[in-house]
Design a protein around this motif. Structure first.
Motif, PDB file in Angstrom:
ATOM      1  N   ALA A   1     -10.478  10.438  23.317  1.00 18.18           N
ATOM      2  CA  ALA A   1      -9.137  10.082  22.795  1.00 18.18           C
ATOM      3  C   ALA A   1      -9.072  10.333  21.289  1.00 18.18           C
ATOM      4  N   PHE A   2      -7.860  10.504  20.758  1.00 17.89           N
ATOM      5  CA  PHE A   2      -7.676  10.731  19.316  1.00 17.89           C
ATOM      6  C   PHE A   2      -6.829   9.597  18.735  1.00 17.89           C
ATOM      7  N   VAL A   3      -7.266   9.094  17.582  1.00 23.04           N
ATOM      8  CA  VAL A   3      -6.528   8.005  16.922  1.00 23.04           C
ATOM      9  C   VAL A   3      -6.152   8.463  15.514  1.00 23.04           C
ATOM     10  N   HIS A   4      -4.875   8.308  15.166  1.00 21.55           N
ATOM     11  CA  HIS A   4      -4.384   8.747  13.857  1.00 21.55           C
ATOM     12  C   HIS A   4      -4.457   7.595  12.870  1.00 21.55           C
ATOM     13  N   ARG A   5      -5.114   7.813  11.714  1.00 26.17           N
ATOM     14  CA  ARG A   5      -5.216   6.770  10.691  1.00 26.17           C
ATOM     15  C   ARG A   5      -4.899   7.347   9.316  1.00 26.17           C
ATOM     16  N   PRO A   6      -3.617   7.325   8.917  1.00 23.56           N
ATOM     17  CA  PRO A   6      -3.287   7.773   7.563  1.00 23.56           C
ATOM     18  C   PRO A   6      -3.943   6.839   6.539  1.00 23.56           C
ATOM     19  N   LEU A   7      -4.440   7.396   5.448  1.00 19.23           N
ATOM     20  CA  LEU A   7      -5.138   6.567   4.457  1.00 19.23           C
ATOM     21  C   LEU A   7      -4.161   6.031   3.425  1.00 19.23           C
ATOM     22  N   HIS A   8      -3.988   4.721   3.429  1.00 15.51           N
ATOM     23  CA  HIS A   8      -3.161   4.045   2.431  1.00 15.51           C
ATOM     24  C   HIS A   8      -4.078   3.295   1.463  1.00 15.51           C
ATOM     25  N   VAL A   9      -3.586   3.074   0.256  1.00 10.42           N
ATOM     26  CA  VAL A   9      -4.354   2.307  -0.739  1.00 10.42           C
ATOM     27  C   VAL A   9      -3.413   1.412  -1.535  1.00 10.42           C
ATOM     28  N   LEU A  10      -3.984   0.390  -2.158  1.00 10.19           N
ATOM     29  CA  LEU A  10      -3.256  -0.375  -3.176  1.00 10.19           C
ATOM     30  C   LEU A  10      -3.541   0.290  -4.524  1.00 10.19           C
ATOM     31  N   PRO A  11      -2.716   0.053  -5.531  1.00 16.79           N
ATOM     32  CA  PRO A  11      -2.994   0.655  -6.834  1.00 16.79           C
ATOM     33  C   PRO A  11      -4.383   0.225  -7.328  1.00 16.79           C
ATOM     34  N   VAL A  12      -5.065   1.138  -8.025  1.00 13.53           N
ATOM     35  CA  VAL A  12      -6.356   0.807  -8.630  1.00 13.53           C
ATOM     36  C   VAL A  12      -6.133  -0.377  -9.571  1.00 13.53           C
ATOM     37  N   SER A  13      -7.076  -1.312  -9.573  1.00 14.79           N
ATOM     38  CA  SER A  13      -6.996  -2.510 -10.433  1.00 14.79           C
ATOM     39  C   SER A  13      -5.765  -3.357 -10.136  1.00 14.79           C
ATOM     40  N   HIS A  14      -5.471  -3.557  -8.863  1.00  7.96           N
ATOM     41  CA  HIS A  14      -4.380  -4.455  -8.453  1.00  7.96           C
ATOM     42  C   HIS A  14      -4.762  -5.907  -8.813  1.00  7.96           C
ATOM     43  N   THR A  15      -3.932  -6.566  -9.603  1.00  6.15           N
ATOM     44  CA  THR A  15      -4.145  -7.985  -9.923  1.00  6.15           C
ATOM     45  C   THR A  15      -2.821  -8.717  -9.738  1.00  6.15           C
ATOM     46  N   TRP A  16      -2.799 -10.007  -9.933  1.00  8.28           N
ATOM     47  CA  TRP A  16      -1.558 -10.768  -9.808  1.00  8.28           C
ATOM     48  C   TRP A  16      -1.661 -12.021 -10.672  1.00  8.28           C
TER      49      TRP A  16
ATOM     50  N   PRO B   1       0.820  -1.218   0.000  1.00  7.20           N
ATOM     51  CA  PRO B   1       0.000   0.000   0.000  1.00  7.20           C
ATOM     52  C   PRO B   1       0.856   1.272   0.000  1.00  7.20           C
ATOM     53  N   HIS B   2       0.324   2.326  -0.630  1.00  3.80           N
ATOM     54  CA  HIS B   2       1.005   3.624  -0.592  1.00  3.80           C
ATOM     55  C   HIS B   2       0.072   4.668   0.023  1.00  3.80           C
TER      56      HIS B   2
ATOM     57  N   LEU C   1      -7.149  -2.702  -1.200  1.00  4.30           N
ATOM     58  CA  LEU C   1      -7.341  -1.599  -0.236  1.00  4.30           C
ATOM     59  C   LEU C   1      -7.630  -0.306  -0.996  1.00  4.30           C
ATOM     60  N   MET C   2      -8.729   0.352  -0.640  1.00  2.00           N
ATOM     61  CA  MET C   2      -9.131   1.579  -1.346  1.00  2.00           C
ATOM     62  C   MET C   2      -9.592   2.629  -0.338  1.00  2.00           C
ATOM     63  N   PRO C   3      -9.785   3.891  -0.762  1.00  2.00           N
ATOM     64  CA  PRO C   3     -10.225   4.912   0.195  1.00  2.00           C
ATOM     65  C   PRO C   3     -11.525   4.493   0.885  1.00  2.00           C
ATOM     66  N   PRO C   4     -11.663   4.816   2.183  1.00  2.00           N
ATOM     67  CA  PRO C   4     -12.843   4.359   2.946  1.00  2.00           C
ATOM     68  C   PRO C   4     -14.087   5.181   2.610  1.00  2.00           C
ATOM     69  N   LEU C   5     -14.697   4.875   1.486  1.00  2.00           N
ATOM     70  CA  LEU C   5     -15.904   5.601   1.077  1.00  2.00           C
ATOM     71  C   LEU C   5     -17.077   4.644   0.905  1.00  2.00           C
ATOM     72  N   GLY C   6     -17.235   3.765   1.882  1.00  2.00           N
ATOM     73  CA  GLY C   6     -18.443   2.952   1.943  1.00  2.00           C
ATOM     74  C   GLY C   6     -18.448   1.718   1.056  1.00  2.00           C
TER      75      GLY C   6
END
Ligand SMILES: Cc1cc2nc3c(=O)[nH]c(=O)nc-3n(C[C@H](O)[C@H](O)[C@H](O)COP(=O)(O)OP(=O)(O)OC[C@H]3O[C@@H](n4cnc5c(N)ncnc54)[C@H](O)[C@@H]3O)c2cc1C
Length: 372
Positions: A266-281, A168-169, A296-301
């Motif tokens: 309390a405060f919790v830090h969560r940087p948003l990481h993602v895998l490249p769009v259309s990750h395959t193998w 993830p980046h 892994l993608m942005p948390p938008l539901g």
């Protein structure tokens, strides 16, 4: 023929996979790193879409129980300007069951039901292609072999390296999360501001969202564009220092909106990481991935919804037998990649518009998705 199957991870993907297999009388080992179901706070609320997460629950025979637990009224969405003006106030129709909300803890308990999870069994790596199958290494030094290992172990998957070198980046957007308890009695003004569902405020390169969970609990998410090390001068364990830093970042916003941060605990830090769009193998016999481990993608539901449907679909295909297990997994992967790729594009574009230099872009996106 019954194959020796293990799923690594007891999140929405792994538990749905296991529950659907269980419904078909098919055994599966559920290997979960957490020592027990309540080892960590379960996190905020999830909206489960009719065609995705709810379809998965239907395949697990759990739709009626979900409908009894979930909160259709939680779909309500209010948008404010940074000065507190109400820009949109969307209410679902009383019979709207398109995307009801459910607490993650409630969903986990619903899926867990009769499942026998092997708690406290962290997996460090898997080695496919050994004489006896796929070799699983545990963090206590033990080893075990299976015919199929399904990696449902989230963003930082230990199974992924067996099929893909990709990691993830960082998206350039980070989140600091806080919460309020007993909002209706302790913070009635904020309860009115939030309503039955969520309230969102969009500014330049930042946004603040408060979302109602069950039992008067509210999660507040401050999201902003920042370098990954934005907190290098800040002690993230010092709640008052984090609060002051956030209040400075959201300076000039209306006082009732800032109260969401003022009164958070309390405060919790969560940087948003993602895998490249259309990750395959390239398919690797005996190993596959589900959910965030795969895409892994942005948390938008979408993430939990996709994770659950994938889990249900793979389980159904395996239980349907008697075809070749590897052909079944290969066909599943092709189908998963197409759907997940589509959602990764949608959520990546969505994040660009929701945390953007132009707050009007967020409002335009809302009007597109939720026309009044
Ligand atoms: C703030 C926020 C809000 C979100 N809101 C929504 C929403 O409304 N709707 C939606 O669809 N999605 C939402 N998402 C996304 C969603 O949370 C994820 O996509 C979803 O949880 C992915 O499920 P999963 O089972 O693939 O992974 P996870 O939920 O990450 O579960 C992975 C499991 O694997 C276990 N594990 C990890 N490593 C190991 C190991 N080495 N060995 C054994 N076990 C291991 C973990 O303990 C965990 O139980 C949101 C995400 C965030 C951050």
């Amino acid at each position: 023929m019954r194959h020796r199957i293990a799923v690594v991870g007891g999140g929405p993907a792994g538990l749905t996979f296991a529950r659907v297999l269980h419904r078909h009388g098919y055994p599966v080992a559920i290997l979960e790193r957490d020592p027990g179901p309540d080892a960590r706070p379960p996190g905020g609320t999830l909206d489960l879409h009719e065609g995705l997460g709810q379809r998965a629950l239907d395949k697990a025979g759990l739709l009626a129980e979900f409908q009894a637990l979930s909160r259709p009224e939680g779909q309500a969405m209010r948008i404010l300007d940074t000065d507190g003006t109400v820009l949109r106030d969307w209410q679902p129709r009383p019979d709207d069951r398109a995307n009801p909300e459910i607490d993650r803890g409630q969903l986990r308990d619903l899926l867990l039901g009769p499942l026998d999870v092997r708690w406290g069994q962290g997996v460090t790596q898997v080695v496919p292609g050994t004489r006896d199958g796929v070799l699983v290494h545990f963090d206590d030094g033990r080893q075990e072999t299976f015919d199929l290992v399904v990696g449902a172990d989230g963003a930082w998957s230990r199974i992924r390296p067996a099929v893909s070198p990709v990691t993830p980046h960082y998206t350039g957007v980070t989140t600091v999360e806080t919460s309020l308890d007993d909002v209706d009695t302790r913070h009635p003004d904020l309860a009115r501001l939030i309503g039955d569902g969520s309230v969102a405020v969009y500014g330049v390169n930042r946004k603040l969202v408060a979302q109602r969970n069950s039992g008067g609990h509210v999660k507040v998410y401050a999201q902003f564009r920042a370098p990954l090390d934005w907190h290098s001068d800040l002690d993230l364990a010092d709640a008052e220092a984090v609060r002051a830093s956030l209040l400075a970042l959201f300076d000039g916003w209306a006082a009732p909106v800032l109260d969401l941060l003022q009164r958070g605990t309390a405060f919790v830090h969560r940087p948003l990481h993602v895998l490249p769009v259309s990750h395959t193998w390239t398919h690797v016999p005996g190993v596959t991935l589900l959910g965030d481990a795969a895409h892994l993608m942005p948390p938008l539901g979408a993430g939990a919804n996709l994770a659950m449907l994938e889990g249900a679909e793979l389980a159904e295909s395996i239980a349907a037998g008697p075809g070749d297990l590897d052909d079944t997994v290969r066909a599943f992967e092709e189908q998963m990649w197409v759907r997940a790729g589509r959602w990764a594009k949608i959520t990546t574009a969505g994040l660009e518009r929701l945390v953007s230099p132009d707050p009007a872009a967020a409002l335009a996106l809302f009007d597109q998705v939720q026309p009044s």
